[in-house]
Write a protein that holds these residues in place. Structure first.
Motif, PDB file in Angstrom:
ATOM      1  N   CYS A  27       5.434  -3.319  -0.795  1.00  0.00           N
ATOM      2  CA  CYS A  27       5.935  -1.925  -1.049  1.00  0.00           C
ATOM      3  C   CYS A  27       5.658  -1.025   0.255  1.00  0.00           C
ATOM      4  CB  CYS A  27       4.873  -1.752  -2.286  1.00  0.00           C
ATOM      5  SG  CYS A  27       4.507  -2.759  -3.835  1.00  0.00           S
ATOM      6  N   PHE A  28       6.549  -0.647  -0.156  1.00  0.00           N
ATOM      7  CA  PHE A  28       6.450   0.199   1.523  1.00  0.00           C
ATOM      8  C   PHE A  28       6.723   1.668   0.494  1.00  0.00           C
ATOM      9  CE2 PHE A  28      11.081  -0.782   0.994  1.00  0.00           C
ATOM     10  CZ  PHE A  28      11.923  -0.170   1.500  1.00  0.00           C
ATOM     11  N   THR A  29       6.836   3.038   1.993  1.00  0.00           N
ATOM     12  CA  THR A  29       7.578   4.763   1.841  1.00  0.00           C
ATOM     13  C   THR A  29       8.286   4.426   2.745  1.00  0.00           C
ATOM     14  OG1 THR A  29       5.827   5.656   2.768  1.00  0.00           O
ATOM     15  CG2 THR A  29       5.350   4.998   0.670  1.00  0.00           C
ATOM     16  N   THR A  30       8.925   5.460   3.043  1.00  0.00           N
ATOM     17  CA  THR A  30      10.514   5.720   3.920  1.00  0.00           C
ATOM     18  C   THR A  30       9.846   6.927   4.988  1.00  0.00           C
ATOM     19  OG1 THR A  30      10.849   7.953   3.211  1.00  0.00           O
ATOM     20  CG2 THR A  30      12.047   6.131   2.593  1.00  0.00           C
ATOM     21  N   PHE A  44       5.805  -0.419 -10.788  1.00  0.00           N
ATOM     22  CA  PHE A  44       4.887  -1.063  -9.815  1.00  0.00           C
ATOM     23  C   PHE A  44       3.474  -0.162  -8.903  1.00  0.00           C
ATOM     24  CE2 PHE A  44       6.960  -4.787  -9.663  1.00  0.00           C
ATOM     25  CZ  PHE A  44       6.488  -5.584  -8.544  1.00  0.00           C
ATOM     26  N   ALA A  45       3.525   1.267  -9.354  1.00  0.00           N
ATOM     27  CA  ALA A  45       2.436   1.525  -8.634  1.00  0.00           C
ATOM     28  C   ALA A  45       1.858   2.066  -9.743  1.00  0.00           C
ATOM     29  CB  ALA A  45       2.453   2.965  -8.449  1.00  0.00           C
ATOM     30  N   ASP A 102      -2.296  -1.028  -9.155  1.00  0.00           N
ATOM     31  CA  ASP A 102      -2.718  -0.230  -8.012  1.00  0.00           C
ATOM     32  C   ASP A 102      -1.855   0.469  -6.271  1.00  0.00           C
ATOM     33  OD1 ASP A 102      -4.400   1.613  -8.099  1.00  0.00           O
ATOM     34  OD2 ASP A 102      -6.864   0.309  -6.860  1.00  0.00           O
ATOM     35  N   VAL A 103      -1.223   0.894  -6.768  1.00  0.00           N
ATOM     36  CA  VAL A 103      -0.232   0.659  -5.147  1.00  0.00           C
ATOM     37  C   VAL A 103      -0.673   1.937  -4.861  1.00  0.00           C
ATOM     38  CG1 VAL A 103       1.611   0.043  -3.791  1.00  0.00           C
ATOM     39  CG2 VAL A 103       0.953  -1.282  -5.253  1.00  0.00           C
TER      40      VAL A 103
END
Length: 416
Positions: A48-51, A104-105, A109-110
């Motif tokens: 689980c990533f962000t740019t 998912f978030a 609890d991401v």
């Protein structure tokens, strides 16, 4: 034609190189991923990533492509990358996962990145890890997600079913720390101490757990450390730790009693002398001098009062019971370089910077020292030290250091 043939020759090699790393699923959906995992009897690994997340990018560029990482993850997992933010540049494939990423978030609890989730072959969440790391360490953490004895979510369920089992509580505390779940870690450590008792906690095997649990002055761990400082120090020496019981206790009191008074947003005067007296009167077992000095440095750094910042850093360095880390010394020195033109500040920063180099040559620390020399007017020695920095720099760093060196030789400022 020659260029075309060369390109055609390189492309297959590039693709082959890519296959050595983790192979992530494409053009699918969550149901297909779960079905594949069940059919192949593999767990599911979800990145689980962000740019915008630096550590996420670092993992993608430096760890995931490694052959040993790919071998482990491809053999044990069906792998999925899930982008948690939304940008204008997103591909159709990324957009197709928007709804799932939002779920998912919420469901898992991401809230910190990167978060890595591990699901069983049946699609049940069994483990979570937060934060990246070097390849071998990351593989070791992922292995914990395959073992029911170390799986975070599995351990939470075991703990809730039997909160008086000291072994389960201890295992959960470690897993909770990796999962970035401080409340659960604190709960597990408190349960472990309640079951194992003071003598059970004050052992070489459990001292790290005790330190981890000292999150507030009201925690059971804090109380045990406070009442047994000499024994804790002996255990820390045995473990070859640079920490002392005073370091642990003063850090807690700093967080609780000093930091709330240090507003970043507005300049509210803080009487550090009076504050130190108040804390040491209420907590006479702790020496707060070094912590107060560091807090002063942070406070005056927030508010850009660089002469007082300089004095506070000098006081902190002088008061510290052990050597201040090269990283911290370099950070102090670079802060002065970027923000202060005062000659006394630069002289002090040069002293800190030179001390940071005592443990060996580090390109970033050499660069700091060279820049400070240059700012002080010592162009000849600045160039000499910048050439040293360039000589030990990694390939990705060399260009920036060369630009700085060129400016020095041309007599141009290296600061804004």
């Amino acid at each position: 034609m020659r260029k075309l043939l060369t390109l055609l020759f390189i492309i297959p090699l590039f693709l082959t190189g890519q296959e050595k790393g983790i192979q992530f699923e494409h053009n699918g959906n969550w149901e297909k991923v779960k079905a594949k995992a069940k059919a192949e009897n593999k767990h599911i690994f979800v990145d689980c990533f962000t740019t915008w997340c630096g550590p996420c990018i670092w993992m993608a560029e430096n760890v995931f492509p490694q052959e040993n990482v790919g071998s482990f993850f491809n053999a044990n997992f069906v792998n999925l990358k899930l982008q948690m933010d939304q940008t204008k540049k997103d591909s159709d494939e990324v957009k197709s996962w928007y709804t799932e990423a939002t779920r998912f978030a919420k469901d898992y609890d991401v809230r910190a990145y990167p978060t890595f989730l591990i699901f069983s072959p049946d699609g049940e969440l069994v483990h979570r890890m937060v934060g990246g790391g070097e390849a071998e360490a990351f593989i070791a953490r992922a292995k914990e997600g395959l073992d029911p004895e170390t799986q975070y979510v599995t351990l939470v369920k075991k703990f809730e079913a039997n909160p008086k089992d000291a072994a389960i509580a201890k295992s959960l505390a470690k897993a909770a720390q990796s999962a970035y779940d401080e409340p659960m870690a604190s709960k597990a450590i408190a349960a472990f101490i309640a079951t194992a008792g003071v003598d059970g906690a004050l052992t070489s095997e459990n001292i790290d757990l005790l330190l981890q649990g000292a999150t507030s002055s009201k925690s059971a761990s804090y109380g045990i450390i406070k009442d047994n400082m000499k024994k804790v120090d002996l255990l820390l020496v045995e473990r070859k730790s640079e920490k002392t019981s005073n370091d642990v206790l003063s850090a807690v009191l700093t967080r609780e009693l000093i930091m709330p008074k240090m507003s970043r947003n507005e300049y509210t005067p803080v009487d550090f002398v009076e504050l130190q007296k108040e804390i040491e009167k209420a907590h006479p077992y702790v020496d707060m001098k070094s912590s107060i000095a560091l807090s002063k440095a942070q406070y005056y750094g927030f508010h850009k009062d660089w002469p007082i910042f300089k004095d506070a850093v000098n006081e902190f360095v002088q008061l510290s019971n052990k050597a201040v880390s090269p990283e911290m010394l370099n950070s102090f020195a670079w802060t002065i370089f970027e923000n202060c033109n005062d000659a006394a500040c630069i002289t002090s920063a040069l002293t800190w910077s030179k001390r940071s180099l005592e443990g060996g040559e580090n390109a970033a620390y050499l660069d700091t020292y060279a820049n400070l020399l240059y700012k002080s007017g010592d162009k000849i020695n600045a160039i000499k030290w910048q050439e040293k920095a360039l000589g030990v720099a990694s390939a990705s760093e060399k260009e920036n250091y060369q630009v700085t060196l060129n400016k020095m030789k041309a007599g141009q400022p290296t600061w804004e």
